[in-house]
Design a protein around this motif. Structure first.
Motif, PDB file in Angstrom:
ATOM      1  N   GLY A  67       0.789  -1.166  -0.001  1.00  0.00           N
ATOM      2  CA  GLY A  67      -0.088  -0.024  -0.030  1.00  0.00           C
ATOM      3  C   GLY A  67       1.008   1.115   0.050  1.00  0.00           C
ATOM      4  O   GLY A  67       0.163   2.374  -0.160  1.00  0.00           O
ATOM      5  N   PHE A  68       2.351   1.236  -0.034  1.00  0.00           N
ATOM      6  CA  PHE A  68       3.045   2.251  -0.057  1.00  0.00           C
ATOM      7  C   PHE A  68       3.636   2.449  -1.308  1.00  0.00           C
ATOM      8  O   PHE A  68       3.711   1.181  -2.132  1.00  0.00           O
ATOM      9  N   ALA A  69       4.082   3.506  -1.812  1.00  0.00           N
ATOM     10  CA  ALA A  69       4.676   3.512  -2.953  1.00  0.00           C
ATOM     11  C   ALA A  69       6.232   3.125  -2.957  1.00  0.00           C
ATOM     12  O   ALA A  69       6.975   3.550  -2.017  1.00  0.00           O
ATOM     13  N   PHE A  70       6.701   2.440  -3.976  1.00  0.00           N
ATOM     14  CA  PHE A  70       8.118   1.760  -4.006  1.00  0.00           C
ATOM     15  C   PHE A  70       9.004   2.988  -4.332  1.00  0.00           C
ATOM     16  O   PHE A  70       8.647   3.675  -5.731  1.00  0.00           O
ATOM     17  N   LEU A  71      10.041   3.387  -3.760  1.00  0.00           N
ATOM     18  CA  LEU A  71      10.924   4.503  -4.057  1.00  0.00           C
ATOM     19  C   LEU A  71      11.951   4.259  -5.099  1.00  0.00           C
ATOM     20  O   LEU A  71      12.704   3.050  -4.980  1.00  0.00           O
ATOM     21  N   VAL A  73      15.651   5.216  -7.292  1.00  0.00           N
ATOM     22  CA  VAL A  73      16.919   5.502  -6.937  1.00  0.00           C
ATOM     23  C   VAL A  73      16.797   7.185  -6.292  1.00  0.00           C
ATOM     24  O   VAL A  73      17.592   7.349  -5.439  1.00  0.00           O
ATOM     25  N   GLU A  74      16.534   7.870  -7.299  1.00  0.00           N
ATOM     26  CA  GLU A  74      16.532   9.455  -6.951  1.00  0.00           C
ATOM     27  C   GLU A  74      15.686   9.702  -5.989  1.00  0.00           C
ATOM     28  O   GLU A  74      16.011  10.533  -4.969  1.00  0.00           O
ATOM     29  N   GLU A  75      14.567   9.002  -5.747  1.00  0.00           N
ATOM     30  CA  GLU A  75      13.675   9.276  -4.850  1.00  0.00           C
ATOM     31  C   GLU A  75      14.337   8.904  -3.322  1.00  0.00           C
ATOM     32  O   GLU A  75      13.963   9.715  -2.326  1.00  0.00           O
ATOM     33  N   ILE A  76      15.178   7.878  -3.308  1.00  0.00           N
ATOM     34  CA  ILE A  76      15.704   7.500  -2.061  1.00  0.00           C
ATOM     35  C   ILE A  76      16.752   8.461  -1.732  1.00  0.00           C
ATOM     36  O   ILE A  76      16.752   8.643  -0.574  1.00  0.00           O
ATOM     37  N   LYS A  77      17.535   8.780  -2.638  1.00  0.00           N
ATOM     38  CA  LYS A  77      18.573   9.938  -2.414  1.00  0.00           C
ATOM     39  C   LYS A  77      17.772  11.197  -1.655  1.00  0.00           C
ATOM     40  O   LYS A  77      18.163  11.556  -0.623  1.00  0.00           O
ATOM     41  N   PRO A 111      15.239   4.889   3.525  1.00  0.00           N
ATOM     42  CA  PRO A 111      13.723   4.710   3.063  1.00  0.00           C
ATOM     43  C   PRO A 111      13.624   4.004   1.771  1.00  0.00           C
ATOM     44  O   PRO A 111      14.579   4.390   0.980  1.00  0.00           O
ATOM     45  N   PHE A 112      12.667   3.178   1.565  1.00  0.00           N
ATOM     46  CA  PHE A 112      12.470   2.195   0.490  1.00  0.00           C
ATOM     47  C   PHE A 112      10.947   2.524   0.060  1.00  0.00           C
ATOM     48  O   PHE A 112      10.796   2.259  -1.292  1.00  0.00           O
ATOM     49  N   ALA A 113      10.167   2.980   0.806  1.00  0.00           N
ATOM     50  CA  ALA A 113       8.642   3.149   0.210  1.00  0.00           C
ATOM     51  C   ALA A 113       8.092   4.318   1.246  1.00  0.00           C
ATOM     52  O   ALA A 113       8.523   4.488   2.282  1.00  0.00           O
ATOM     53  N   HIS A 114       6.999   4.844   0.595  1.00  0.00           N
ATOM     54  CA  HIS A 114       6.576   6.110   1.199  1.00  0.00           C
ATOM     55  C   HIS A 114       5.067   6.439   0.746  1.00  0.00           C
ATOM     56  O   HIS A 114       4.493   5.867  -0.215  1.00  0.00           O
ATOM     57  N   ASP A 115       4.266   6.793   1.692  1.00  0.00           N
ATOM     58  CA  ASP A 115       2.757   6.874   1.421  1.00  0.00           C
ATOM     59  C   ASP A 115       2.466   8.138   1.076  1.00  0.00           C
ATOM     60  O   ASP A 115       1.145   8.430   0.939  1.00  0.00           O
ATOM     61  N   GLY A 116       3.227   9.171   0.897  1.00  0.00           N
ATOM     62  CA  GLY A 116       2.913  10.451   0.443  1.00  0.00           C
ATOM     63  C   GLY A 116       2.263  11.345   1.510  1.00  0.00           C
ATOM     64  O   GLY A 116       2.054  12.442   1.468  1.00  0.00           O
TER      65      GLY A 116
END
Length: 209
Positions: A67-71, A73-77, A111-116
């Motif tokens: 249910g979380f978005a998979f981040l 490479v650039e989003e992880i940074k 961090p590898f996933a984010h819910d916004g």
């Protein structure tokens, strides 16, 4: 080459949604992933790197991580750099105090996933005395909820999500039936978790193992 677990994880999603790949970015290159590891000063789990090589994050939100978005490479940074630069502060609460150090932001949490909404799933390379390096944290920096260990490793996390897909506690919301085929781009399609108390339920399952 993908491991059996990584392939099984991807296949579990594709078995639920025939157009799954349309929601995902083209995979990152080995050089991009190596550069990411240098940037975050950590070696990522092999299964995480395999997923990044297959999908460099989500093109459109699909909820690939429970249910979380998979981040990518650039989003992880970006998110990791925020963790690194954020002022030191204690967590609102901690579920397993002997496994999790009492800090909200830490550059040794990847961090590898984010819910916004400011909440993350994170690989923890800085556990407390009874924790495990590489354990997976639910890290709510946006909501007043406890930080919780939800799996001992990234591999264990993937197995957890596969089980939730199979049991339909992570369910597919697919509204294509409500639209004519030429209008499918307007349909809501994503995976949604249905466990009652969000990640606290998952932490309780973990604690009862």
């Amino acid at each position: 080459m993908e491991s059996t677990l990584t392939a099984q994880f991807i296949a579990a999603f594709k078995s639920k949604l025939d157009i799954f790949d349309q929601f995902m970015n083209t995979g990152a290159t080995a050089n991009e992933i190596n550069e990411l590891e240098g940037f975050i000063e950590a070696k990522l789990p092999e299964s995480h790197k395999e997923l990044l090589k297959k999908y460099n994050g989500e093109k459109q939100f699909i909820g690939f991580m429970g249910g979380f978005a998979f981040l990518g490479v650039e989003e992880i940074k970006i998110q990791w750099n925020f963790f690194k630069e954020a002022p030191e502060m204690e967590a609102e609460a901690i579920n397993q105090v002997e496994k999790i150090k009492n800090t909200l932001y830490c550059p040794k949490r990847i961090p590898f996933a984010h819910d916004g909404s400011g909440n993350f799933l994170s690989i923890d390379f800085n556990p407390n005395t009874k924790g495990i390096s590489g354990q997976i944290l639910y890290l709510p920096t946006g909501d007043a909820e406890p930080i919780a260990v939800i799996a001992d490793s990234f591999d264990e996390f993937l197995l957890l999500i596969i089980e939730k897909l199979d049991s339909e506690k992570l369910e597919l919301i697919d509204e294509r039936d409500d639209w004519d085929e030429e209008d499918w781009d307007k349909a809501e399609i994503y995976f949604q978790n249905t466990w009652e108390d969000d990640w606290s339920d998952i932490a309780a399952e973990y604690n009862n193992k």
